[in-house]
Design an enzyme around this catalytic site. Structure first.
Site, mmCIF file in Angstrom:
data_model
loop_
_atom_site.group_PDB
_atom_site.id
_atom_site.type_symbol
_atom_site.label_atom_id
_atom_site.label_comp_id
_atom_site.label_asym_id
_atom_site.label_seq_id
_atom_site.Cartn_x
_atom_site.Cartn_y
_atom_site.Cartn_z
ATOM 1 N N SER A 1 4.692 2.628 7.998
ATOM 2 C CA SER A 1 4.313 1.471 7.198
ATOM 3 C C SER A 1 5.469 1.030 6.307
ATOM 4 O O SER A 1 6.084 1.840 5.624
ATOM 5 C CB SER A 1 3.100 1.814 6.320
ATOM 6 O OG SER A 1 1.946 1.989 7.100
ATOM 7 N N ASP B 1 0.291 -7.685 1.447
ATOM 8 C CA ASP B 1 0.714 -6.281 1.596
ATOM 9 C C ASP B 1 2.231 -6.150 1.587
ATOM 10 O O ASP B 1 2.817 -5.446 2.415
ATOM 11 C CB ASP B 1 0.135 -5.673 2.870
ATOM 12 C CG ASP B 1 0.026 -4.148 2.770
ATOM 13 O OD1 ASP B 1 0.453 -3.584 1.738
ATOM 14 O OD2 ASP B 1 -0.473 -3.525 3.722
ATOM 15 N N HIS C 1 0.819 -1.218 0.000
ATOM 16 C CA HIS C 1 0.000 0.000 0.000
ATOM 17 C C HIS C 1 0.854 1.269 0.000
ATOM 18 O O HIS C 1 0.344 2.354 -0.297
ATOM 19 C CB HIS C 1 -0.985 0.001 1.179
ATOM 20 C CG HIS C 1 -0.365 0.261 2.527
ATOM 21 N ND1 HIS C 1 -0.054 -0.739 3.425
ATOM 22 C CD2 HIS C 1 -0.009 1.416 3.144
ATOM 23 C CE1 HIS C 1 0.452 -0.210 4.524
ATOM 24 N NE2 HIS C 1 0.497 1.105 4.375
#
Length: 383
Positions: free
Chosen positions: A229, A150, A120
């Site tokens: 992230s 992911d 993402h």
């Protein structure tokens, strides 16, 4: 200064006296009906200055502090800052220009320039750059992605001496709830930062960006802020145990509930992305609907076989798909179990096939016209 209650302390005067501004404190008590008693209380003056506390020497740090400092010093060079750019067109002026469209963290997988981050972080990017700890920035290209986990792998062209790979455990990692973890990243586009915490839970299932649950997730209370992230989750030995992926928060702020993709998944997925650009996927040689529209329409539990691909083990085993009849579409087989483990949704089937290999034999249990039928067949590689 006389009040109607029995005994009152004048807060303002008391505060002033505590600060050393008054030499005495006056307490006024009123006793009905008309008697008033005034008492003077001496207040000792405070010292004019508070002595400074000497800082601890470096050798006086606790063992845990020394470990945290050492892990960050050893790992920080392997962490990177990932920025994506997108082209924005000014239709009035007729100009197009690039603007930053998001950022995240990542880490160096090897000295060949492979960078691991979250999918993402790079999704829909038109151009990507990676900034190393020495603040040098390099163009990056996407080598491979696995949205359902992911995970994404990028590649940069940088000198090998500036690409120290992150430390990894040589074998399977046994994690425990309560053990110390450290998260490194670039929240809000700042320089590398460190947060610490513990593993709060293991084996969590979290809905991922790829439309299926990411299983065996690590839950941690180490703060994972926006921009963290894709950064590494490290144990006290300075080795990788996960990728910081998401937080659970109603406000969008870190609330002590963060999740990381476990290192076992990373170790399986990343080499395949580097080697093939994609992860090996296996199936049964049938067509299914991940959205499960037929199942929802008819209130079915399991996975409906939409069609059976010709010249596959599924066709040879006798699996049945939907058929057209005069009355409409007739239901064929509905997969209800794989190797004895229940299959209620597409997510269940995907999880049971995840990590398996082509030609591996499985037992498929289907509901066929209300009867349970079990078939054994080999898995096939999906293109």
């Amino acid at each position: 200064m006389v009040r109607s209650s029995s005994t009152h302390v004048l807060v303002a005067l008391a505060a002033a006296a505590a600060a050393g501004a008054l030499g005495s404190l006056w307490l006024v008590d009123r006793h009905p009906p008309n008697a008033t008693r005034v008492t003077e209380v001496s207040a000792a003056p405070l010292p004019s200055s508070v002595p400074m506390i000497a800082a601890l020497s470096p050798t006086a740090r606790t063992e845990d502090e020394q470990n945290t400092i050492a892990v960050f010093a050893a790992t920080a060079r392997s962490c990177v800052f990932v920025t994506q750019q997108q082209v924005v067109t000014d239709f009035l002026g007729g100009n197009a220009h690039e603007v930053p469209a998001g950022s995240g963290s990542g880490f160096l997988w090897d000295d060949a320039g492979h960078v691991v981050t979250n999918f993402h972080v790079v999704a829909q990017a038109e151009r990507l750059t990676v900034t190393l700890q020495d603040q040098k920035t390099y163009e990056a290209k996407v080598v491979g992605i696995e949205p359902r986990k992911d995970i994404a792998v990028l590649k940069i062209d940088a000198p090998r001496e500036s690409l120290p790979p992150i430390a990894r455990h040589p074998g399977r990692v046994e994690l425990e709830v309560g053990q110390k973890v450290l998260a490194i990243g670039n929240p809000f586009g700042l320089d590398q930062t460190l947060t610490t915490g513990i593993i709060s839970a293991l084996g969590r299932q979290v809905e991922g960006i790829g439309g299926v649950k990411i299983r065996e997730m690590i839950q941690t209370d180490a703060a994972i802020n926006p921009g963290n992230s894709g950064g590494p989750l490290i144990d006290s030995s300075g080795r990788l145990i996960g990728i910081n992926t998401m937080i659970f928060s109603r406000s969008g702020a870190s609330a002590g509930i963060g999740f990381a993709v476990p290192v076992q998944t990373i170790a399986r997925v990343v080499p395949q992305l580097i080697r093939n650009g994609r992860v090996e996927q296996v199936g049964l040689g049938i067509e299914i609907d991940p959205q499960q529209r037929v199942e929802r329409r008819h209130g079915l539990s399991g996975v409906v076989v939409i069609a059976v691909l010709p010249n596959t083990p599924a066709a040879e085993s006798g699996l049945l798909g939907l058929t057209q009849t005069r009355r409409g579409i007739a239901l064929g087989d509905v997969i209800t179990a794989l190797d004895g483990k229940p299959v209620k949704t597409y997510d269940d089937l995907y999880a049971l096939l995840d990590g398996r290999h082509a030609k591996e034999r499985v037992k498929v249990t289907v509901d066929r016209q209300g009867k349970a039928v079990t078939l054994e067949l080999p898995l096939v590689a999906l293109q």
